[in-house]
Motif scaffolding. Structure first.
Motif, PDB file in Angstrom:
ATOM      1  N   PHE A 147       0.840  -1.206   0.000  1.00  0.00           N
ATOM      2  CA  PHE A 147       0.000   0.000   0.000  1.00  0.00           C
ATOM      3  C   PHE A 147       0.876   1.257   0.000  1.00  0.00           C
ATOM      4  CE2 PHE A 147      -1.782   3.611   2.169  1.00  0.00           C
ATOM      5  CZ  PHE A 147      -2.913   3.838   1.406  1.00  0.00           C
ATOM      6  N   CYS A 148       1.856   1.312   0.896  1.00  0.00           N
ATOM      7  CA  CYS A 148       2.714   2.503   1.005  1.00  0.00           C
ATOM      8  C   CYS A 148       3.444   2.778  -0.304  1.00  0.00           C
ATOM      9  CB  CYS A 148       3.721   2.321   2.137  1.00  0.00           C
ATOM     10  SG  CYS A 148       3.006   2.397   3.793  1.00  0.00           S
ATOM     11  N   GLN A 149       3.892   1.733  -0.969  1.00  0.00           N
ATOM     12  CA  GLN A 149       4.595   1.914  -2.235  1.00  0.00           C
ATOM     13  C   GLN A 149       3.656   2.464  -3.302  1.00  0.00           C
ATOM     14  OE1 GLN A 149       6.189  -2.056  -2.719  1.00  0.00           O
ATOM     15  NE2 GLN A 149       8.135  -1.520  -1.735  1.00  0.00           N
ATOM     16  N   SER A 150       2.442   1.952  -3.340  1.00  0.00           N
ATOM     17  CA  SER A 150       1.462   2.451  -4.301  1.00  0.00           C
ATOM     18  C   SER A 150       1.078   3.896  -3.990  1.00  0.00           C
ATOM     19  CB  SER A 150       0.219   1.563  -4.297  1.00  0.00           C
ATOM     20  OG  SER A 150      -0.728   2.003  -5.244  1.00  0.00           O
ATOM     21  N   GLY A 178       9.270   4.330   6.476  1.00  0.00           N
ATOM     22  CA  GLY A 178      10.364   3.622   5.824  1.00  0.00           C
ATOM     23  C   GLY A 178       9.981   3.076   4.458  1.00  0.00           C
ATOM     24  N   TYR A 179       8.802   2.461   4.370  1.00  0.00           N
ATOM     25  CA  TYR A 179       8.351   1.922   3.080  1.00  0.00           C
ATOM     26  C   TYR A 179       8.164   3.034   2.057  1.00  0.00           C
ATOM     27  CZ  TYR A 179       7.354  -2.479   5.562  1.00  0.00           C
ATOM     28  OH  TYR A 179       7.453  -3.634   6.291  1.00  0.00           O
ATOM     29  N   MET A 180       7.591   4.169   2.499  1.00  0.00           N
ATOM     30  CA  MET A 180       7.362   5.278   1.569  1.00  0.00           C
ATOM     31  C   MET A 180       8.674   5.938   1.166  1.00  0.00           C
ATOM     32  SD  MET A 180       3.798   7.079   2.807  1.00  0.00           S
ATOM     33  CE  MET A 180       4.063   7.035   4.583  1.00  0.00           C
ATOM     34  N   PHE A 181       9.591   6.088   2.114  1.00  0.00           N
ATOM     35  CA  PHE A 181      10.881   6.701   1.798  1.00  0.00           C
ATOM     36  C   PHE A 181      11.654   5.845   0.794  1.00  0.00           C
ATOM     37  CE2 PHE A 181      15.446   7.446   2.648  1.00  0.00           C
ATOM     38  CZ  PHE A 181      15.501   8.806   2.381  1.00  0.00           C
ATOM     39  N   GLY A 182      11.633   4.524   1.006  1.00  0.00           N
ATOM     40  CA  GLY A 182      12.315   3.631   0.075  1.00  0.00           C
ATOM     41  C   GLY A 182      11.753   3.728  -1.328  1.00  0.00           C
ATOM     42  N   GLN A 183      10.436   3.831  -1.431  1.00  0.00           N
ATOM     43  CA  GLN A 183       9.806   3.940  -2.747  1.00  0.00           C
ATOM     44  C   GLN A 183      10.124   5.277  -3.401  1.00  0.00           C
ATOM     45  OE1 GLN A 183       8.690   1.851  -4.696  1.00  0.00           O
ATOM     46  NE2 GLN A 183       6.623   2.171  -5.471  1.00  0.00           N
ATOM     47  N   TYR A 184      10.103   6.367  -2.627  1.00  0.00           N
ATOM     48  CA  TYR A 184      10.456   7.689  -3.172  1.00  0.00           C
ATOM     49  C   TYR A 184      11.886   7.667  -3.703  1.00  0.00           C
ATOM     50  CZ  TYR A 184      11.189  12.752  -3.435  1.00  0.00           C
ATOM     51  OH  TYR A 184      11.467  14.020  -3.875  1.00  0.00           O
ATOM     52  N   LYS A 185      12.794   7.107  -2.926  1.00  0.00           N
ATOM     53  CA  LYS A 185      14.203   7.050  -3.316  1.00  0.00           C
ATOM     54  C   LYS A 185      14.385   6.254  -4.602  1.00  0.00           C
ATOM     55  CE  LYS A 185      16.915   4.697  -0.571  1.00  0.00           C
ATOM     56  NZ  LYS A 185      17.539   3.623  -1.392  1.00  0.00           N
TER      57      LYS A 185
END
Length: 449
Positions: A147-150, A178-185
């Motif tokens: 969900f966070c990645q999407s 953490g999940y959102m930061f990883g996806q943004y990066k």
């Protein structure tokens, strides 16, 4: 709570006509505009500049679809929101909330409040808020990650370290950040301070989890000086059992108080011997259990269904730290009857307007959320500074900065209240002190078409 100033009332009535279904947002605007009446009586030229008409409309409101796949392989769809309310004094700054109750009205209310809260910290941060009606409860780590990645696939288009810097809020902790930061990066191919509340291994600030709860107690301690008293020897009731409530318990205990009650959305616990914040941390942060299990660890505690009853527990100090409108007029009356001398808001607008007025009219010290719970966003701002410098600070350094910010907030809003003829009215003082800085920036920058 009627708005007497004709200009401000006209702005509010026009807003209420356009957004009649957004009751949370309208409640926040009404409270602020009522407080600002003496400012506009003293400075009528602000009406000609359209300051309020501009301030009550977000610079940008985003609504987007978030599609993700659960562990059964079924496609789920949620709604995502980000409201960038004001960038007059800095990039938008405000948390992301994941909870079924999230809608545009709730996000706008939180974002509007954030304008003034961020202004009060003295740091260069504008106001914003976001989130989704996604509920992390009962979801696996993989479902939350997907969900966070999407969610970030869409959000990343609209944020950046100098544009809009989200953080966590209800339902969004270190895991979700953490999940959102990883996806943004991964999408943007950059490592930047685009989110706060990060793990220290990835540029996060020490003392961030503790910040709102610690800051709440620093503010309350300063407020108690008005009665020539302190936390020492006081009975404290804290609603909620998340980060804010848990660390408020820790700091209040360290300052000499005894926390006798805490709650979650199902009920509350009472222990006259004092509630151990370390056990609450174990239950909520490690085992992710309901607060009723506290009695399995501490036999002297009692559990009561229905969290609304927590305000009937006798106390000297009440710290509502759960959610909006959790402290109604009935709770305010119960607090007074049982000898409460101070209420400070750890959650966002947890006290209804009617209850707030009752507490103030009855001489109970009242610390409004936009001032009392500003510690979280203050340390988020300090995290942004550390990210920009590429230099982390120690826990003690951050905590010292936090304490100074919260003490300054109290004295600034107390001064504003006195300057406008309402000594002791910290609600008015907070709104005026926060508004004046934003107002000056808006005038200086002119009208942006």
């Amino acid at each position: 709570m009627a708005i007497k100033n004709a200009y401000l009332n006209n702005v509010y009535q026009d807003l209420a006509g356009r957004y009649a279904d957004q009751k949370e947002f309208l409640q926040a605007v009404q409270e602020v505009l009522t407080s600002l009446e003496p400012v506009f009586e003293r400075r009528p030229e602000l009406e000609e500049m359209g300051i309020i008409e501009r301030l009550v409309e977000p610079e940008r409101s985003l609504l987007f679809r978030v599609s993700w796949v659960d562990d059964r392989g079924k496609i789920q769809v949620n709604r995502g929101y980000r409201v960038q309310f004001s960038t007059s004094i800095g990039p938008s700054k405000g948390g992301l909330r994941f909870h079924p109750s999230v809608n545009l009205s709730v996000i706008k209310f939180l974002g509007f409040e954030q304008i003034f809260k961020n202004s009060l910290t003295g740091l260069p941060m504008g106001g914003g808020k976001g989130g989704s009606d996604f509920d992390p409860k009962g979801k696996s780590n993989n479902e939350i990650m997907r969900f966070c990645q999407s969610f970030m696939i869409e959000l990343q288009r609209h944020i950046g370290p100098d544009t809009d810097v989200p953080a966590g809020d209800m339902g969004v902790g270190s895991r979700e950040i953490g999940y959102m930061f990883g996806q943004y990066k991964r999408i943007r191919n950059e490592f930047s301070g685009v989110l706060t509340g990060k793990d220290p291994s990835s540029g996060g600030s020490l003392a961030r989890p503790e910040a709102t709860g610690f800051g709440l107690c620093y503010f309350t301690q300063e407020m108690l000086q008005e009665r020539n008293t302190s936390f020492q020897g006081k009975r404290v009731v804290i609603s909620g059992s998340g980060n804010v409530a848990t660390y408020a318990n820790q700091k209040a205990t360290q300052l000499g108080a005894k926390v006798v009650a805490m709650s979650d959305s199902n009920g509350y616990i009472v222990d006259e011997n004092g509630i151990d914040y370390r056990t609450i941390q174990l239950i909520k942060e490690v085992k992710r259990e309901r607060i009723k299990t506290y009695v399995d660890y501490v036999p002297t505690a009692k559990y009561v269904e229905d969290p609304r009853g927590i305000w009937t527990v006798p106390c000297d100090i009440a710290l509502p730290c759960a959610t909006q409108n959790e402290l109604p007029i009935e709770g305010a009356r119960a607090l007074k009857e049982n000898g409460c001398i101070a209420v400070a808001e750890g959650a966002n607008m947890p006290t209804t307007l009617e209850a707030t007025k009752y507490l103030q009219d009855n001489g109970i010290l009242f610390g409004p959320a936009k001032a009392a719970n500003a510690g979280g966003v203050a340390v988020s701002g300090l995290e942004m500074s550390q990210n920009s410098m590429r230099m982390p600070w120690s826990f003690e350094e951050v905590d010292e900065h936090l304490k100074k910010i919260m003490v300054n907030i109290y004295h600034n809003i107390d001064k504003a209240a006195k300057d406008y003829g309402a000594p002791g009215n910290l609600v008015m003082g907070a709104n005026i002190a926060g508004f004046e800085k934003v107002c000056q920036a808006m005038i200086w920058q002119g009208v942006s078409f």
